[in-house]
Write an enzyme that holds these catalytic residues in place. Structure first.
Site, short mmCIF file in Angstrom:
data_model
loop_
_atom_site.label_atom_id
_atom_site.label_comp_id
_atom_site.label_asym_id
_atom_site.label_seq_id
_atom_site.Cartn_x
_atom_site.Cartn_y
_atom_site.Cartn_z
N ASP A 53 -5.26 7.74 -1.75
CA ASP A 53 -6.16 7.04 -0.85
C ASP A 53 -7.73 7.53 -1.08
O ASP A 53 -7.94 8.59 -0.60
CB ASP A 53 -5.96 7.35 0.69
CG ASP A 53 -4.65 6.52 1.07
OD1 ASP A 53 -4.43 5.49 0.67
OD2 ASP A 53 -3.58 7.41 1.71
N HIS A 83 2.18 4.48 -3.19
CA HIS A 83 2.29 5.73 -3.19
C HIS A 83 3.41 6.60 -3.65
O HIS A 83 3.19 7.88 -3.92
CB HIS A 83 1.97 6.42 -1.56
CG HIS A 83 0.58 6.21 -0.90
ND1 HIS A 83 -0.71 6.32 -1.55
CD2 HIS A 83 0.20 5.72 0.23
CE1 HIS A 83 -1.57 6.10 -0.73
NE2 HIS A 83 -1.12 5.72 0.22
N HIS A 101 0.79 -1.14 0.05
CA HIS A 101 -0.03 0.07 -0.13
C HIS A 101 0.69 1.10 0.01
O HIS A 101 0.81 2.17 -0.80
CB HIS A 101 -0.88 -0.07 1.25
CG HIS A 101 -1.74 1.29 1.40
ND1 HIS A 101 -2.99 1.23 1.39
CD2 HIS A 101 -1.32 2.68 1.72
CE1 HIS A 101 -3.64 2.68 1.74
NE2 HIS A 101 -2.72 3.37 2.14
N GLU A 102 1.70 1.19 1.09
CA GLU A 102 2.60 2.37 1.09
C GLU A 102 3.63 2.82 -0.07
O GLU A 102 3.78 3.91 -0.41
CB GLU A 102 3.51 2.51 2.24
CG GLU A 102 2.60 2.53 3.64
CD GLU A 102 1.64 3.74 3.75
OE1 GLU A 102 1.84 4.72 3.29
OE2 GLU A 102 0.65 3.52 4.34
#
Length: 168
Positions: free
Chosen positions: A131, A122, A118-119
């Site tokens: 998000d 980014h 997820h991170e």
């Protein structure tokens, strides 16, 4: 890895999470490369299959899988119990972990390994996802209602990579 304010125990936990993230990224990329048309796994998280959007997701996971998660810098100085982690998208490879991260499993839904996917999504060089929604139900709803946002949603990438429960 480089650690900022992480105990020895947390360093060990982060090394395991980095290894799991590396596996998730490689497996997601392999899956996309071998499934170049609509599948349940793809449409659940990214919506109706169209080649242009598929190519965007493929590009993201190609970039993410080329990261060496074990060379990231992990900052353990955040104690916010309601947050897993955060990054500055332009500061590649620097991830700050917060309270919720330490309560997560290494693998599976909303896991430590998945959080690193997820991170990493980014980071600008990996696709610079945003998000838009959080959680599996939200991500599935977004895939149905707005695939263009789903392919730009970090949790959608995490859940596609975690693949739990497993989808074909």
């Amino acid at each position: 890895a480089t650690f900022v304010g992480c105990s020895a125990t947390r360093q060990t936990q982060l090394n395991a999470a980095a290894s799991q993230a590396q596996t998730y990224a490689a497996n997601a990329l392999s899956y996309l490369n071998s499934h170049t048309s609509s599948t349940t796994r793809y449409t659940t998280w990214f919506g109706t299959f169209v080649t242009s959007r598929y190519n965007t997701v493929l590009s993201h996971f190609s970039s993410i899988s080329s990261n060496t998660f074990s060379s990231y810098t992990f900052d353990c100085t955040c104690s916010d119990s309601g947050t897993y982690a955060f990054v500055n998208p332009s500061n590649f490879g620097y991830v700050t972990l917060c309270g919720a991260f330490w309560n997560a499993p290494v693998a599976g839904t909303d896991s430590r390994g998945g959080t690193l996917i997820h991170e990493s999504s980014h980071f600008t060089r990996n696709g610079g996802t945003d998000d838009h929604v959080y959680g599996q139900a939200g991500a599935q709803s977004l895939a149905r209602s707005n695939p263009a946002q789903a392919i730009d949603n970090a949790d959608s990438h995490e859940y596609f990579a975690e693949n739990n429960p497993a989808l074909a």
